[in-house]
Write a protein that holds these residues in place. Structure first.
Motif, short mmCIF file in Angstrom:
data_model
loop_
_atom_site.label_atom_id
_atom_site.label_comp_id
_atom_site.label_asym_id
_atom_site.label_seq_id
_atom_site.Cartn_x
_atom_site.Cartn_y
_atom_site.Cartn_z
N GLY A 25 0.75 -1.24 -0.27
CA GLY A 25 0.01 -0.20 0.04
C GLY A 25 0.82 1.19 -0.11
O GLY A 25 0.39 2.24 0.33
N ALA A 26 2.00 1.19 -0.39
CA ALA A 26 2.92 2.27 -0.45
C ALA A 26 3.00 3.23 -1.44
O ALA A 26 3.88 4.12 -1.58
CB ALA A 26 4.43 1.89 0.11
N GLY A 27 2.20 3.08 -2.51
CA GLY A 27 2.12 4.09 -3.79
C GLY A 27 2.95 3.34 -4.85
O GLY A 27 3.50 2.40 -4.84
N ALA A 28 3.41 4.30 -5.75
CA ALA A 28 4.07 3.91 -6.95
C ALA A 28 5.34 3.45 -6.67
O ALA A 28 6.28 3.90 -6.09
CB ALA A 28 4.13 5.04 -7.71
N GLN A 29 5.74 2.39 -7.24
CA GLN A 29 6.94 1.62 -7.13
C GLN A 29 7.85 1.59 -8.30
O GLN A 29 7.25 1.52 -9.44
CB GLN A 29 6.73 0.36 -6.37
CG GLN A 29 6.04 0.33 -4.96
CD GLN A 29 6.66 1.02 -3.97
OE1 GLN A 29 7.92 0.78 -3.59
NE2 GLN A 29 6.18 1.82 -3.02
N THR A 30 8.92 1.04 -8.13
CA THR A 30 9.96 1.00 -9.24
C THR A 30 10.63 -0.84 -9.26
O THR A 30 10.26 -1.31 -8.70
CB THR A 30 11.33 1.66 -9.52
OG1 THR A 30 11.69 1.38 -8.07
CG2 THR A 30 10.78 3.22 -9.30
N ASP A 61 7.29 -2.32 -10.21
CA ASP A 61 6.73 -1.65 -11.09
C ASP A 61 5.48 -2.24 -11.31
O ASP A 61 5.20 -3.15 -12.11
CB ASP A 61 7.59 -1.19 -12.48
CG ASP A 61 7.26 -0.34 -13.18
OD1 ASP A 61 5.94 0.00 -13.19
OD2 ASP A 61 7.93 0.19 -14.28
N PRO A 62 4.23 -1.30 -11.08
CA PRO A 62 3.11 -1.83 -11.64
C PRO A 62 2.68 -2.14 -13.17
O PRO A 62 2.01 -2.65 -13.37
CB PRO A 62 1.88 -0.61 -10.82
CG PRO A 62 2.81 0.47 -10.81
CD PRO A 62 4.12 -0.01 -10.51
N ALA A 63 3.50 -1.34 -13.97
CA ALA A 63 3.40 -1.45 -15.21
C ALA A 63 3.80 -2.99 -15.71
O ALA A 63 3.77 -3.15 -16.91
CB ALA A 63 4.17 -0.59 -15.94
N PHE A 117 -0.45 -6.07 -11.00
CA PHE A 117 -0.87 -5.40 -10.16
C PHE A 117 -2.49 -5.17 -10.52
O PHE A 117 -2.67 -5.02 -11.61
CB PHE A 117 -0.36 -4.00 -10.32
CG PHE A 117 -0.64 -2.90 -9.25
CD1 PHE A 117 -0.08 -2.81 -8.05
CD2 PHE A 117 -1.61 -1.83 -9.41
CE1 PHE A 117 -0.27 -2.14 -7.07
CE2 PHE A 117 -1.92 -0.94 -8.53
CZ PHE A 117 -1.39 -1.06 -7.44
N THR A 125 -6.02 -3.47 -10.71
CA THR A 125 -6.29 -1.90 -10.57
C THR A 125 -7.92 -1.67 -9.93
O THR A 125 -7.98 -0.92 -9.75
CB THR A 125 -6.36 -1.47 -11.89
OG1 THR A 125 -7.13 -2.19 -12.72
CG2 THR A 125 -4.92 -1.28 -12.58
N ASN A 178 -9.09 -3.14 -7.43
CA ASN A 178 -8.78 -3.04 -5.96
C ASN A 178 -7.26 -3.19 -5.57
O ASN A 178 -6.78 -4.11 -5.17
CB ASN A 178 -9.44 -4.46 -5.23
CG ASN A 178 -9.44 -4.46 -3.91
OD1 ASN A 178 -9.16 -3.53 -3.07
ND2 ASN A 178 -9.93 -5.52 -3.27
N THR A 179 -6.73 -2.08 -5.76
CA THR A 179 -5.28 -1.92 -5.92
C THR A 179 -4.48 -2.55 -5.01
O THR A 179 -4.67 -2.58 -3.90
CB THR A 179 -4.86 -0.22 -5.95
OG1 THR A 179 -5.03 0.34 -4.60
CG2 THR A 179 -5.58 0.53 -6.92
#
Lengths: 318, 265
Positions: B133-138, B142-144, B148, B150, B152-153
């Motif tokens: 739940g920590a936000g955008a990661q690399t 990487d959610p890309a 991941f 979307t 229910n993130t």
């Protein structure tokens, strides 16, 4: 008027709680905010290059979608829920009507990859931005080194969406003792605090809980239950903030009501009983004609004209 | 050009490891990483994507895609204390995305480890709630990368896609996406070493894990493609998540001299 080139900072208005989103990990910079704003208004994030965030989130409607019951996405298809206004998102624990997004930075991934909204994917958007003539340079300026990746894309967007603070309505100035209310508005505020404020809690005008407000005896949209997996959440949706409510028609998760009068009619006499109906609404909220007028007058004081005209948040064509 | 970048990145990584080793108070000089190698198997045979296999109850299945996260590694010392593999908040270090179709993803290193005697290893199949739940990661997070959710993130911890003639889904598909937010934590796995593993300044070890996909269907819960061809949310995938933690076993551990590790870097 504030210049379009100025960069907002997240300032916690007096009396507000601490924000949920922590900008310490994503410090707002002039270049980062400008990049986030540009991305917000750029249809490059959608699959076919036709739908930007700003298509459905219009500043004059406090970033809701005026006159649209549900969002219109790629290829003209309809979504299933009413586009919510965007403001004070840094204080919101979970996003979307059903609380399905748990972090502000991750929110854009949902509409970007929804087939009935922007129809693409995060990976596709990053790929398009990398190939773009201007974005690589703008990303480098925003983050201090070359590189376009999904984290930078999402953080730039969060610098824009997270600083959309609406805290300068007539209500705010009244609370701060800077402006007077008419007697009718004052009566409306009293009525609001008596009948509405337990869910639409000041100062954010939401307690961010999920409730069934009696729209249907058998909910057509399971709402929060899809996320929680709990039957008691059937037909429950996030209590929306009432800030800017007069600007953000239509109303409810499915946009079924076009006017605030219709909304008050619903609460007065339209509540449909169901197993998950919120107990506070079991008897509805009946009001006299005079009380209705007063409440509507008060709700008008929640419109933040400076916010919807703030040029820092407007689309630019530089 | 890409090769050069990779080489530079690897040199940087090597320097970083040395720096970390130097900073780790109490660590022996020249602490070494532990190498982990993963093989996907069905029983005793290597898994072949697209091949057909049979469950104990006679259902047939094949795998076309197999990806999962491993994270939060720690090693138990003979005295019962733990070495916790470092993970940093601003990179995906320590979070491994294993992909059957990507040979490089099936071999990775943790540590460096202080010299000592180790008796077992523990890890999560997935991502811990804090990072989830920590936000955008690399990097691997990487959610890309497509691991991941979307709707229910949160991360997909374990992804198995394949086919079964018994599946009632379109094209007889099998689709198991296991993940979850705070309500469905990642499953933890502990594997005891058959014999104590010694790590010294001169010798590390390579741990060869077998991940047995037969146990996805014939695990703690019996999985029938006919009745459960798909699982895409935390509630529906709880039993498959349990089974995913039961796939792992240590096939063997062998000594890895410092020279061998250097070559790998």
């Amino acid at each position: 008027m504030i210049a379009a080139r100025a960069t907002p900072r997240l300032q916690v208005p007096q009396g507000w709680p601490a924000p949920r989103y922590d900008f310490a990990g994503n410090p707002v910079t002039a270049a980062g905010f400008a990049l986030g704003r540009r991305l917000f208004y750029d249809p490059i994030l959608s699959r076919d290059g036709n739908i930007a965030c700003g298509n459905c989130h219009q500043q004059f409607a406090a970033f809701a979608h005026l006159d649209h019951r549900v969002s219109h996405g790629i290829g003209g298809v309809n979504g299933k829920r009413n586009t919510p206004g965007l403001f004070n998102l840094a204080w919101q624990p979970d996003l979307m009507w059903d609380g399905s997004v748990h972090h502000l930075e991750m929110q854009p991934v949902a509409p970007m990859s929804n087939p009935v909204e922007m129809g693409g994917s995060l990976a596709l958007a990053v790929d398009k931005l990398r190939r773009d003539a201007r974005y690589p340079e703008l990303f480098a300026q925003a983050f201090g080194s070359p590189g376009v990746d999904s984290q930078r894309l999402l953080r730039a967007l969060a610098q824009f969406t997270g600083t959309l603070v609406s805290a300068d309505s007539r209500y705010d100035r009244y609370v701060q003792g800077r402006e007077a209310f008419t007697p009718q508005e004052r009566t409306g505020l009293d009525l609001f605090r008596q009948h509405c404020a337990s869910c639409h809690r000041e100062p954010l005008f939401s307690d961010f809980s999920y409730r069934n407000n009696g729209l249907d005896a058998a909910p057509r949209d399971a709402g929060r239950a899809v996320i929680s997996g709990r039957v008691q959440d059937q037909g429950r949706f996030r209590v929306p903030s009432l800030r800017n409510v007069a600007l953000t028609a239509p109303y409810m998760h499915d946009g079924r009501y076009e006017t605030l009068e219709q909304v008050l009619d619903h609460y007065a006499a339209g509540i449909q009983p169901s197993p998950t109906l919120d107990p506070l609404l079991a008897n509805g909220i009946p009001l006299t004609a005079e009380q209705r007028d007063a409440l509507l007058a008060f709700l008008d004081t929640l419109s933040d004209e400076n916010f919807i005209h703030d040029r820092r948040f407007a689309e630019t064509h530089d | 050009m890409k090769r050069k970048m990779n080489l530079a990145a690897r040199r940087l990584a090597a320097a970083w490891l040395l720096l970390l080793a130097g900073c780790d108070h109490g660590a022996a000089q020249g602490a070494l990483p532990l190498r982990i190698e993963i093989s996907h198997v069905v029983g005793d045979a290597p898994l072949q994507l697209g091949d057909s296999y049979k469950t104990a109850t006679g259902d047939a299945w094949s795998a076309e895609r197999l990806r999962y996260y491993l994270s939060n590694f720690r090693l138990r010392r003979a005295d019962g204390s733990w070495f916790v593999n470092p993970q940093s908040a601003d990179s995906s270090r320590g979070y491994f995305l294993v992909d059957e179709a990507d040979a490089a993803s099936k071999q990775f290193q943790i540590g460096p480890l202080p010299a000592g005697t180790y008796s077992g290893i523990e890890f999560l199949v997935g991502v811990d709630p804090a990072r989830n739940g920590a936000g955008a990661q690399t990097g691997t997070l990487d959610p890309a990368r497509g691991m991941f959710w979307t709707w229910n993130t949160g991360y997909i911890f374990f992804q198995f896609e394949g086919h079964s003639p018994q599946s009632t889904d379109a094209e007889h598909a099998l689709t198991y996406h296991i993940g979850g937010g705070t309500s469905a934590p990642a499953r933890s796995v502990f594997l005891q070493f058959q014999a104590p593993v010694e790590i010294t300044a001169e010798n590390s070890a390579e741990l060869h894990l077998h991940v047995d996909l037969a146990r996805l269907f014939d695990g703690a819960h019996v999985l029938h493609p006919a009745t459960q061809p798909t699982a895409m949310d935390p509630a529906a995938s709880a039993e498959i998540a349990d089974n995913s933690a039961g796939l792992f076993r240590i096939d063997h551990v062998h000594k890895l001299p410092k020279a061998g590790l250097a070559a790998a870097l």
